[in-house]
Scaffold this motif. Structure first.
Motif, mmCIF file in Angstrom:
data_model
loop_
_atom_site.group_PDB
_atom_site.id
_atom_site.type_symbol
_atom_site.label_atom_id
_atom_site.label_comp_id
_atom_site.label_asym_id
_atom_site.label_seq_id
_atom_site.Cartn_x
_atom_site.Cartn_y
_atom_site.Cartn_z
ATOM 1 N N GLY A 198 -88.293 -12.589 11.576
ATOM 2 C CA GLY A 198 -88.921 -13.489 10.878
ATOM 3 C C GLY A 198 -90.368 -13.649 11.014
ATOM 4 N N TYR A 199 -90.986 -12.934 12.192
ATOM 5 C CA TYR A 199 -92.300 -12.753 12.505
ATOM 6 C C TYR A 199 -92.782 -11.041 12.156
ATOM 7 N N CYS A 200 -94.104 -11.386 11.860
ATOM 8 C CA CYS A 200 -94.876 -10.019 11.838
ATOM 9 C C CYS A 200 -95.991 -10.045 12.736
ATOM 10 N N PRO A 201 -96.626 -8.947 13.244
ATOM 11 C CA PRO A 201 -97.647 -9.182 14.194
ATOM 12 C C PRO A 201 -98.829 -10.303 13.676
ATOM 13 N N GLY A 202 -99.044 -10.165 12.599
ATOM 14 C CA GLY A 202 -100.314 -11.026 12.034
ATOM 15 C C GLY A 202 -99.765 -12.444 12.139
ATOM 16 N N LEU B 82 -91.026 6.023 8.559
ATOM 17 C CA LEU B 82 -90.393 5.472 9.656
ATOM 18 C C LEU B 82 -90.997 4.154 10.249
ATOM 19 N N GLY B 83 -92.363 4.188 10.419
ATOM 20 C CA GLY B 83 -93.180 3.002 10.711
ATOM 21 C C GLY B 83 -92.939 1.661 9.667
ATOM 22 N N SER B 84 -93.141 2.092 8.545
ATOM 23 C CA SER B 84 -92.939 1.018 7.517
ATOM 24 C C SER B 84 -91.593 0.346 7.540
ATOM 25 N N ALA B 85 -90.531 1.202 7.708
ATOM 26 C CA ALA B 85 -88.991 0.766 7.795
ATOM 27 C C ALA B 85 -88.953 0.106 9.299
ATOM 28 N N ALA B 86 -89.396 0.450 10.197
ATOM 29 C CA ALA B 86 -89.399 -0.259 11.441
ATOM 30 C C ALA B 86 -89.911 -1.690 11.386
ATOM 31 N N PHE B 87 -91.492 -1.903 10.852
ATOM 32 C CA PHE B 87 -92.026 -3.024 10.620
ATOM 33 C C PHE B 87 -91.095 -3.950 9.581
ATOM 34 N N GLY B 88 -90.565 -3.268 8.611
ATOM 35 C CA GLY B 88 -89.938 -4.421 7.614
ATOM 36 C C GLY B 88 -88.442 -4.850 8.287
ATOM 37 N N ILE B 89 -87.700 -3.902 8.811
ATOM 38 C CA ILE B 89 -86.605 -4.287 9.673
ATOM 39 C C ILE B 89 -86.717 -5.436 10.579
ATOM 40 N N LYS C 186 -89.307 -19.798 7.579
ATOM 41 C CA LYS C 186 -89.764 -19.842 6.471
ATOM 42 C C LYS C 186 -89.830 -18.526 5.643
ATOM 43 N N VAL C 187 -90.139 -17.520 6.424
ATOM 44 C CA VAL C 187 -90.347 -16.162 6.303
ATOM 45 C C VAL C 187 -88.721 -15.365 6.089
ATOM 46 N N LEU C 188 -87.828 -15.774 6.745
ATOM 47 C CA LEU C 188 -86.224 -15.252 6.635
ATOM 48 C C LEU C 188 -85.955 -15.841 5.208
ATOM 49 N N ASN C 189 -86.254 -17.190 5.059
ATOM 50 C CA ASN C 189 -85.747 -17.859 3.646
ATOM 51 C C ASN C 189 -86.349 -17.216 2.638
ATOM 52 N N PHE C 190 -87.575 -16.355 2.571
ATOM 53 C CA PHE C 190 -87.876 -15.641 1.552
ATOM 54 C C PHE C 190 -87.027 -14.272 1.197
ATOM 55 N N PHE C 191 -86.579 -13.845 2.311
ATOM 56 C CA PHE C 191 -85.624 -12.677 2.142
ATOM 57 C C PHE C 191 -84.078 -13.064 1.801
ATOM 58 N N ASP C 192 -83.838 -14.351 2.008
ATOM 59 C CA ASP C 192 -82.603 -14.721 1.637
ATOM 60 C C ASP C 192 -82.259 -15.047 -0.086
ATOM 61 N N LEU C 193 -82.340 -13.994 -0.810
ATOM 62 C CA LEU C 193 -82.275 -14.450 -2.129
ATOM 63 C C LEU C 193 -80.935 -14.838 -2.723
#
Length: 143
Positions: free
Chosen positions: A99-103, A86-93, A27-34
């Protein structure tokens, strides 16, 4: 009391992530698949979170002190530096790849999916590596 409060807040957050379907990496990955199977539901989840958080912050920070702590724990700098970028980029990548974030991954542990456990293991290794690099990096000047 602080531990009980943290547990209740985490439980509410985890239930919200679960009910919204955001523990499903597809579901998360489909959000990024424009250009393909785009699913805008993550934008609605984020908008809902902002609709609660913005007035909540204004309400809480309007108080002289927090209820369960001696003072508010807020960032003491607004500086955008290399570490933040760099931290933001690592999180986003990582979010875009896995398809997971820590939360979202913590409540997803309840699904028993092996990919969640692999993600959490990689998250822990990454956190330990970041801490190790911080202690061995160039001398840091206080902000």
């Amino acid at each position: 009391m602080r531990l009980a409060s943290a547990f209740a807040i985490g439980l509410i957050f985890g239930l919200g992530i679960s009910v919204s379907g955001m523990i499903d990496p597809a579901k998360v990955l489909n959000f990024f698949d424009l250009a393909g199977t785009w699913d805008p539901s993550l934008a609605f989840v984020m908008a809902g979170a902002l609709a609660v958080a913005i007035p909540g912050y204004r309400l809480v920070l309007g108080r002289p002190l927090p209820t369960l702590a001696p003072r508010f724990e807020l960032p003491d700098t607004r500086r955008i530096d290399q570490r933040l970028i760099l931290g933001s980029a690592a999180f986003g990548i990582g979010w875009g790849i896995a398809g997971y974030c820590p939360g979202g991954a913590l409540p997803a542990l309840g699904t028993g999916e092996p990919s969640v456990f692999v993600f959490i293991a990689a998250l822990i290794v990454g956190m330990l590596a970041a801490r190790w690099l911080q202690t061995r990096g160039p001398a840091r000047k206080p902000a």
